[in-house]
Design an enzyme around this catalytic site. Structure first.
Site, PDB file in Angstrom:
ATOM      1  CD  GLN A   1      -3.775  -4.756   6.264  1.00 33.58           C
ATOM      2  OE1 GLN A   1      -3.803  -3.731   5.601  1.00 33.58           O
ATOM      3  NE2 GLN A   1      -4.182  -5.907   5.787  1.00 33.58           N
TER       4      GLN A   1
ATOM      5  CG  ASP B   1     -10.331  -0.512   4.605  1.00 31.85           C
ATOM      6  OD1 ASP B   1      -9.964  -1.043   3.546  1.00 31.85           O
ATOM      7  OD2 ASP B   1      -9.696  -0.595   5.681  1.00 31.85           O
TER       8      ASP B   1
ATOM      9  CE  LYS C   1      -3.824  -2.431   2.086  1.00 25.27           C
ATOM     10  NZ  LYS C   1      -4.494  -2.932   3.264  1.00 25.27           N
TER      11      LYS C   1
HETATM   12  N1  GUN Z   1      -7.163  -7.099   5.780  1.00 23.50           N
HETATM   13  C1  GUN Z   1      -7.431  -7.860   4.689  1.00 23.50           C
HETATM   14  N2  GUN Z   1      -8.079  -7.142   3.752  1.00 23.50           N
HETATM   15  C2  GUN Z   1      -8.222  -5.906   4.257  1.00 23.50           C
HETATM   16  C3  GUN Z   1      -8.794  -4.703   3.738  1.00 23.50           C
HETATM   17  O1  GUN Z   1      -9.330  -4.625   2.619  1.00 23.50           O
HETATM   18  N3  GUN Z   1      -8.715  -3.625   4.558  1.00 23.50           N
HETATM   19  C4  GUN Z   1      -8.154  -3.674   5.791  1.00 23.50           C
HETATM   20  N4  GUN Z   1      -8.153  -2.564   6.521  1.00 23.50           N
HETATM   21  N5  GUN Z   1      -7.612  -4.770   6.291  1.00 23.50           N
HETATM   22  C5  GUN Z   1      -7.644  -5.876   5.522  1.00 23.50           C
END
Ligand code: GUN
Length: 285
Positions: free
Chosen positions: A97, A120, A53
């Site tokens: 996350q 998200d 990211k």
């Molecule tokens: N963990 C696995 N996929 C995601 C996601 O799309 N967003 C977040 N914040 N954590 C994750």
């Protein structure tokens, strides 16, 4: 033999577009979109996602603020950091996350993120907006699937769409997005009876159940579009999806590989959401 949906290609094209729009935004406003990503603990898979990211942001000219906390971090400390980021005008998007360590309540954390910065789209306000079809952000993985379908001109209207999995992150929002495009949507899950009878009806089958190679050719209609959201690690260390790719590709009209299908699109959509968040927060728009 199915056409392979190339997530890396669609990612390249989409990120180039987002990079161009980001450059234009910076010219117009003097503001650089910024994404803050918080990682708590040392889960190795999460660390890889967070690194990607960070790199994704820098590659397209956005700011990235990476915040790493040890696994003992308290919920209060995390909530206090989120409050600070909510008020920081250099930060337009906030992502915590998941999964979080067990002692931290995930709902409290999601609810603490300002809906305007919730890239998200996990906050209940944003989830509600998706339900009524009036949203600012879409959750990244289902949004990535919709981009893939659009890129390959796969029409959804009137089609039998079957979603396997009902998670808040993928299955539920996925079903809403397909419904919004006038698909006839069925959601299946671990308690569904006669699962194969239902999956065999699907013109478009989206699989997100987290079981390696679960969907086999006998569960798929000839000519179906098969989208595999799963990422599972096999004992030999190789990645595989929720779909048995080798058998299903002989029957489907389109299929996503794992890796290289839906996976690369998730961060691409996160970057697009971060730009949208910046556009909404900076006055000129
Ligand atoms: N963990 C696995 N996929 C995601 C996601 O799309 N967003 C977040 N914040 N954590 C994750």
């Amino acid at each position: 033999m199915a056409e392979i949906i190339d997530g890396k290609l669609v990612t390249q094209v989409t990120r180039k577009k987002t990079a161009e729009m980001t450059a234009r935004f910076k010219e117009l406003t003097g503001v650089t979109p910024g994404l803050a990503v918080i990682l708590v603990g040392d889960d190795p898979a999460s660390a890889v996602y967070v690194r990607n990211k960070h790199k994704g942001c820098l590659d397209i000219g956005m700011n990235s603020f990476q915040i790493e906390y040890p696994k003992e971090t308290t919920e209060e400390e995390l909530l206090s950091k989120i409050k600070e980021l909510n008020e920081d005008e250099n930060v337009h998007g906030i992502l915590v996350q998941l999964p979080l360590p067990k002692h931290i309540n995930e709902d409290n954390v999601i609810n603490a993120i300002s809906p305007l910065k919730d890239v998200d789209a996990f906050h209940p306000e944003n989830v509600g907006k998706i339900l009524i079809g009036k949203y600012d952000f879409l959750p990244c993985t289902p949004a990535g699937v919709m981009e893939l379908l659009a890129f390959y001109n796969i029409d959804i209207e009137g089609k039998e769409c079957v979603v396997l999995g009902r998670s808040n992150i993928v299955g539920k929002p996925m079903s809403l997005l397909l419904l919004q495009k006038n698909g006839t949507v069925t959601v299946c899950h671990s308690r569904t009876k006669n699962l194969a009878d239902i999956t065999r009806r699907a013109d478009i089958l989206v699989v997100a159940i987290g079981k390696a190679d679960f969907v086999t050719a006998d569960m798929v209609k000839e000519g179906a579009v098969v989208i595999d959201v799963g990422i599972n690690r096999k004992p030999d260390g190789k990645l595989t999806g929720d779909v048995d790719f080798n058998s299903v590709k002989e029957k489907a009209s389109f299929i996503t590989p794992v890796p290289g299908g839906v996976g690369p699109m998730t961060i691409t959509m996160l970057l697009a959401n971060t730009l949208t968040a910046a556009q909404k927060q900076v006055k000129i728009y």
